[in-house]
Each structure stands twice: as structure tokens, then as C-alpha cells.
Design a protein around this motif. Sequence first.
Motif, PDB file in Angstrom:
ATOM      1  N   THR A 180       0.826  -1.207   0.000  1.00 20.51           N
ATOM      2  CA  THR A 180       0.000   0.000   0.000  1.00 20.51           C
ATOM      3  C   THR A 180       0.862   1.259   0.000  1.00 20.51           C
ATOM      4  O   THR A 180       0.341   2.362   0.024  1.00 20.51           O
ATOM      5  N   ALA A 181       2.187   1.081  -0.017  1.00 16.19           N
ATOM      6  CA  ALA A 181       3.142   2.189  -0.090  1.00 16.19           C
ATOM      7  C   ALA A 181       4.490   1.620  -0.512  1.00 16.19           C
ATOM      8  O   ALA A 181       4.731   0.416  -0.403  1.00 16.19           O
ATOM      9  N   GLU A 182       5.370   2.487  -0.995  1.00 16.73           N
ATOM     10  CA  GLU A 182       6.723   2.078  -1.346  1.00 16.73           C
ATOM     11  C   GLU A 182       7.578   2.030  -0.084  1.00 16.73           C
ATOM     12  O   GLU A 182       7.408   2.845   0.811  1.00 16.73           O
ATOM     13  N   ASP A 183       8.508   1.077  -0.019  1.00 15.58           N
ATOM     14  CA  ASP A 183       9.474   0.992   1.078  1.00 15.58           C
ATOM     15  C   ASP A 183      10.830   1.416   0.536  1.00 15.58           C
ATOM     16  O   ASP A 183      11.368   0.784  -0.376  1.00 15.58           O
ATOM     17  N   GLU A 184      11.386   2.498   1.101  1.00 15.35           N
ATOM     18  CA  GLU A 184      12.682   2.996   0.637  1.00 15.35           C
ATOM     19  C   GLU A 184      13.791   2.037   1.034  1.00 15.35           C
ATOM     20  O   GLU A 184      13.845   1.568   2.168  1.00 15.35           O
ATOM     21  N   CYS A 185      14.687   1.749   0.095  1.00 16.19           N
ATOM     22  CA  CYS A 185      15.825   0.880   0.389  1.00 16.19           C
ATOM     23  C   CYS A 185      16.786   1.607   1.328  1.00 16.19           C
ATOM     24  O   CYS A 185      17.030   2.805   1.179  1.00 16.19           O
ATOM     25  N   ALA A 186      17.342   0.886   2.285  1.00 16.59           N
ATOM     26  CA  ALA A 186      18.298   1.450   3.233  1.00 16.59           C
ATOM     27  C   ALA A 186      19.650   1.648   2.550  1.00 16.59           C
ATOM     28  O   ALA A 186      19.951   1.022   1.534  1.00 16.59           O
ATOM     29  N   ALA A 187      20.467   2.514   3.132  1.00 17.33           N
ATOM     30  CA  ALA A 187      21.843   2.680   2.653  1.00 17.33           C
ATOM     31  C   ALA A 187      22.504   1.312   2.633  1.00 17.33           C
ATOM     32  O   ALA A 187      22.268   0.483   3.517  1.00 17.33           O
ATOM     33  N   GLY A 188      23.300   1.051   1.602  1.00 22.42           N
ATOM     34  CA  GLY A 188      23.955  -0.250   1.470  1.00 22.42           C
ATOM     35  C   GLY A 188      23.150  -1.240   0.658  1.00 22.42           C
ATOM     36  O   GLY A 188      23.565  -2.379   0.459  1.00 22.42           O
ATOM     37  N   SER A 189      21.987  -0.816   0.182  1.00 22.83           N
ATOM     38  CA  SER A 189      21.161  -1.674  -0.666  1.00 22.83           C
ATOM     39  C   SER A 189      20.565  -0.830  -1.790  1.00 22.83           C
ATOM     40  O   SER A 189      20.629   0.394  -1.764  1.00 22.83           O
ATOM     41  N   TYR A 190      19.986  -1.501  -2.773  1.00 19.04           N
ATOM     42  CA  TYR A 190      19.441  -0.806  -3.936  1.00 19.04           C
ATOM     43  C   TYR A 190      18.255  -1.577  -4.497  1.00 19.04           C
ATOM     44  O   TYR A 190      18.022  -2.734  -4.145  1.00 19.04           O
ATOM     45  N   ALA A 191      17.520  -0.944  -5.393  1.00 20.12           N
ATOM     46  CA  ALA A 191      16.444  -1.614  -6.120  1.00 20.12           C
ATOM     47  C   ALA A 191      16.208  -0.881  -7.434  1.00 20.12           C
ATOM     48  O   ALA A 191      16.080   0.342  -7.438  1.00 20.12           O
ATOM     49  N   PRO A 192      16.167  -1.619  -8.541  1.00 23.44           N
ATOM     50  CA  PRO A 192      15.767  -0.987  -9.800  1.00 23.44           C
ATOM     51  C   PRO A 192      14.260  -0.722  -9.768  1.00 23.44           C
ATOM     52  O   PRO A 192      13.566  -1.193  -8.851  1.00 23.44           O
ATOM     53  N   ALA A 193      13.744   0.005 -10.723  1.00 20.31           N
ATOM     54  CA  ALA A 193      12.303   0.271 -10.788  1.00 20.31           C
ATOM     55  C   ALA A 193      11.530  -1.044 -10.851  1.00 20.31           C
ATOM     56  O   ALA A 193      12.020  -2.048 -11.379  1.00 20.31           O
ATOM     57  N   ASN A 194      10.337  -1.050 -10.294  1.00 19.19           N
ATOM     58  CA  ASN A 194       9.416  -2.200 -10.300  1.00 19.19           C
ATOM     59  C   ASN A 194       9.935  -3.400  -9.511  1.00 19.19           C
ATOM     60  O   ASN A 194       9.579  -4.540  -9.807  1.00 19.19           O
ATOM     61  N   SER A 195      10.767  -3.160  -8.513  1.00 13.12           N
ATOM     62  CA  SER A 195      11.362  -4.251  -7.752  1.00 13.12           C
ATOM     63  C   SER A 195      10.528  -4.607  -6.519  1.00 13.12           C
ATOM     64  O   SER A 195      10.038  -3.729  -5.819  1.00 13.12           O
ATOM     65  N   PRO A 196      10.394  -5.906  -6.229  1.00  8.69           N
ATOM     66  CA  PRO A 196       9.679  -6.307  -5.030  1.00  8.69           C
ATOM     67  C   PRO A 196      10.533  -6.248  -3.758  1.00  8.69           C
ATOM     68  O   PRO A 196       9.989  -6.236  -2.655  1.00  8.69           O
ATOM     69  N   THR A 197      11.866  -6.221  -3.906  1.00 10.00           N
ATOM     70  CA  THR A 197      12.747  -6.219  -2.735  1.00 10.00           C
ATOM     71  C   THR A 197      13.970  -5.339  -2.973  1.00 10.00           C
ATOM     72  O   THR A 197      14.355  -5.093  -4.115  1.00 10.00           O
ATOM     73  N   CYS A 198      14.578  -4.913  -1.891  1.00 11.09           N
ATOM     74  CA  CYS A 198      15.869  -4.223  -1.948  1.00 11.09           C
ATOM     75  C   CYS A 198      16.952  -5.294  -1.884  1.00 11.09           C
ATOM     76  O   CYS A 198      16.787  -6.299  -1.187  1.00 11.09           O
ATOM     77  N   THR A 199      18.037  -5.073  -2.592  1.00 10.26           N
ATOM     78  CA  THR A 199      19.132  -6.041  -2.663  1.00 10.26           C
ATOM     79  C   THR A 199      20.387  -5.426  -2.059  1.00 10.26           C
ATOM     80  O   THR A 199      20.724  -4.284  -2.399  1.00 10.26           O
ATOM     81  N   PRO A 200      21.083  -6.140  -1.171  1.00  8.09           N
ATOM     82  CA  PRO A 200      22.339  -5.600  -0.629  1.00  8.09           C
ATOM     83  C   PRO A 200      23.354  -5.387  -1.752  1.00  8.09           C
ATOM     84  O   PRO A 200      23.410  -6.175  -2.702  1.00  8.09           O
ATOM     85  N   CYS A 201      24.148  -4.352  -1.639  1.00 13.62           N
ATOM     86  CA  CYS A 201      25.205  -4.103  -2.621  1.00 13.62           C
ATOM     87  C   CYS A 201      26.231  -5.232  -2.558  1.00 13.62           C
ATOM     88  O   CYS A 201      26.521  -5.760  -1.481  1.00 13.62           O
ATOM     89  N   ALA A 202      26.763  -5.586  -3.705  1.00 13.29           N
ATOM     90  CA  ALA A 202      27.775  -6.643  -3.786  1.00 13.29           C
ATOM     91  C   ALA A 202      29.097  -6.151  -3.202  1.00 13.29           C
ATOM     92  O   ALA A 202      29.333  -4.943  -3.083  1.00 13.29           O
ATOM     93  N   VAL A 203      29.954  -7.081  -2.855  1.00 14.36           N
ATOM     94  CA  VAL A 203      31.290  -6.753  -2.370  1.00 14.36           C
ATOM     95  C   VAL A 203      31.977  -5.884  -3.427  1.00 14.36           C
ATOM     96  O   VAL A 203      31.906  -6.172  -4.623  1.00 14.36           O
TER      97      VAL A 203
END
Length: 79
Positions: free
Chosen positions: A36-59
Motif C-alpha cells: 500500500t506504499a513504497e518501502d525505501e531501500c536502506a543505505a547499502g542496498s538498492y532496487a531498480p524500478a518495479n522491484s519487489p525487494t531491496c538487494t544488498p550491494c555486492a562486495v
Amino acid sequence: MALPCDAGSWSDATDLASQAQCTPCRAGFACKSGATAEDECAAGSYAPANSPTCTPCAVGTYAPSSGAPECTNCTAGSF
């Protein structure tokens, strides 16, 4: 019958008749199925448009602030 939005989109409206009434999730945000709302990804993670989850940045990469659409490569010699 009201439909929930698919993963990667959201709506705060009730009684949706179709997925066309859902809003695509912006880059840097995640939208799980039925969001019912967007969840902002935390620092250290990212998400492209239309993403269901935030992904941690790779090493070797980083996202210094929240809401990142992608991770940035670290400078050589840093971590």
C-alpha cells in the motif's frame, strides 16, 4: 472482488478492479505483493524500478544513502 497489487507495484486505494490501477514502484524503493506504499531501500542496498525487494550491494560496491537505484563501485584500494 478487490485485487491486491502485484509485486513491484503499489496502491493505497481499496477495491482495485485491475492491476492497471496500481502504481509502479520507483527505483530505490521496493514494493512487495499487496503493498500500500513504497518501502525505501536502506543505505547499502538498492532496487531498480518495479522491484519487489531491496538487494544488498555486492562486495566492492556501495550505496551511501537510502533510496539508491543502483550501487556504485568502490574506489581502488578502498572497501
